[in-house]
Design a protein around this motif. Structure first.
Motif, short mmCIF file in Angstrom:
data_model
loop_
_atom_site.label_atom_id
_atom_site.label_comp_id
_atom_site.label_asym_id
_atom_site.label_seq_id
_atom_site.Cartn_x
_atom_site.Cartn_y
_atom_site.Cartn_z
N ALA A 33 0.83 -1.20 0.00
CA ALA A 33 0.00 0.00 0.00
C ALA A 33 0.87 1.26 0.00
N LEU A 34 1.93 1.26 0.79
CA LEU A 34 2.83 2.41 0.86
C LEU A 34 3.51 2.65 -0.49
N ILE A 35 3.94 1.59 -1.13
CA ILE A 35 4.57 1.69 -2.46
C ILE A 35 3.58 2.26 -3.47
N MET A 36 2.35 1.81 -3.40
CA MET A 36 1.34 2.31 -4.33
C MET A 36 1.11 3.82 -4.15
N VAL A 37 1.02 4.26 -2.91
CA VAL A 37 0.79 5.68 -2.63
C VAL A 37 1.98 6.52 -3.09
N VAL A 38 3.19 6.11 -2.72
CA VAL A 38 4.38 6.87 -3.11
C VAL A 38 4.54 6.88 -4.62
N GLY A 39 4.31 5.74 -5.26
CA GLY A 39 4.39 5.67 -6.72
C GLY A 39 3.37 6.57 -7.40
N LEU A 40 2.17 6.60 -6.86
CA LEU A 40 1.12 7.45 -7.42
C LEU A 40 1.49 8.93 -7.28
N ILE A 41 1.94 9.31 -6.10
CA ILE A 41 2.34 10.71 -5.88
C ILE A 41 3.49 11.09 -6.81
N TYR A 42 4.47 10.20 -6.95
CA TYR A 42 5.62 10.50 -7.80
C TYR A 42 5.22 10.58 -9.27
N GLN A 43 4.52 9.57 -9.76
CA GLN A 43 4.22 9.53 -11.18
C GLN A 43 3.11 10.48 -11.59
N GLN A 44 2.07 10.57 -10.80
CA GLN A 44 0.95 11.42 -11.19
C GLN A 44 1.07 12.84 -10.66
N GLY A 45 1.93 13.04 -9.70
CA GLY A 45 2.11 14.38 -9.15
C GLY A 45 3.36 15.04 -9.68
N ILE A 46 4.50 14.52 -9.27
CA ILE A 46 5.78 15.16 -9.59
C ILE A 46 6.10 15.07 -11.08
N LEU A 47 6.01 13.87 -11.66
CA LEU A 47 6.35 13.74 -13.09
C LEU A 47 5.36 14.49 -13.98
N ARG A 48 4.11 14.55 -13.57
CA ARG A 48 3.12 15.29 -14.35
C ARG A 48 3.46 16.79 -14.34
N LEU A 49 3.94 17.30 -13.22
CA LEU A 49 4.35 18.71 -13.15
C LEU A 49 5.59 18.97 -14.02
N VAL A 50 6.52 18.01 -14.02
CA VAL A 50 7.76 18.18 -14.77
C VAL A 50 7.54 18.06 -16.27
N TYR A 51 6.82 17.01 -16.70
CA TYR A 51 6.69 16.73 -18.13
C TYR A 51 5.37 17.19 -18.75
N GLY A 52 4.34 17.33 -17.96
CA GLY A 52 3.02 17.62 -18.51
C GLY A 52 2.33 16.32 -18.85
N SER A 53 1.03 16.36 -18.97
CA SER A 53 0.22 15.15 -19.17
C SER A 53 0.52 14.42 -20.47
N GLU A 54 0.62 15.16 -21.56
CA GLU A 54 0.80 14.53 -22.87
C GLU A 54 2.17 13.87 -23.00
N GLN A 55 3.22 14.57 -22.58
CA GLN A 55 4.56 14.00 -22.68
C GLN A 55 4.73 12.83 -21.71
#
Length: 164
Positions: A33-55
């Motif tokens: 569960a912890l891995i899922m939450v951290v992965g979600l925050i990283y991929q959908q939060g941080i990476l989305r801010l860095v690259y944008g949704s389309e990229q």
């Protein structure tokens, strides 16, 4: 820095392999569960801010995010922080609390951060040769696993609490 004594105090027997594995299974579920939450925050939060949704979608579909070393490192640090906090604070993760086992020094004090780091990485290594590092306790005269021995700690079985 002096080590704090864990409660309850006493000379407790070593925890058996089955009880330890049961506690690990509980903690495994929490870690997933912890891995899922951290992965979600990283991929959908941080990476989305860095690259944008389309990229980000294009990178994901191309497989560029499959072996992300930053995510892997973040997850490893997060898992260590989870175990280190519980082990150094009260000697028990949530799974260990359920199964009545505790990690401690031989004198009944809490392990320190260095011991937690040793335990964490050597426990991972204990699984690699088909769990031999855990099974070792069946033949060890002190019932210690590899990570118990190298971190100079023991896992004890606590007495059941009496209901009041």
């Amino acid at each position: 820095m002096s080590k704090h004594q864990l409660r309850p105090q006493g000379d407790f027997p070593r925890a058996g392999l089955i009880r330890r594995l049961a506690a690990m299974f509980y903690d495994f579920l929490l870690c997933v569960a912890l891995i899922m939450v951290v992965g979600l925050i990283y991929q959908q939060g941080i990476l989305r801010l860095v690259y944008g949704s389309e990229q980000l979608l294009a990178l994901s579909q191309a497989g560029a995010l499959d072996n992300d070393p930053i995510l892997g490192s973040l997850l490893l640090i997060t898992l260590f922080a989870f175990f280190a906090k519980f082990w150094t604070h009260n000697g028990q993760t949530l799974g260990m609390q359920v199964w009545g086992v505790r990690i401690q020094n031989r004198d009944g004090s809490a392990i320190d951060l260095w011991q937690a780091l040793l335990r964490f990485f050597i426990a991972i290594g204990s699984w690699l040769p088909c769990g031999l590092g855990y099974l070792w306790m069946l033949w060890d005269k002190d019932q210690l696993t590899w990570h118990d021995r190298y971190s100079e700690s023991v896992v004890v079985q606590l007495p059941k609490r009496k209901k009041t």
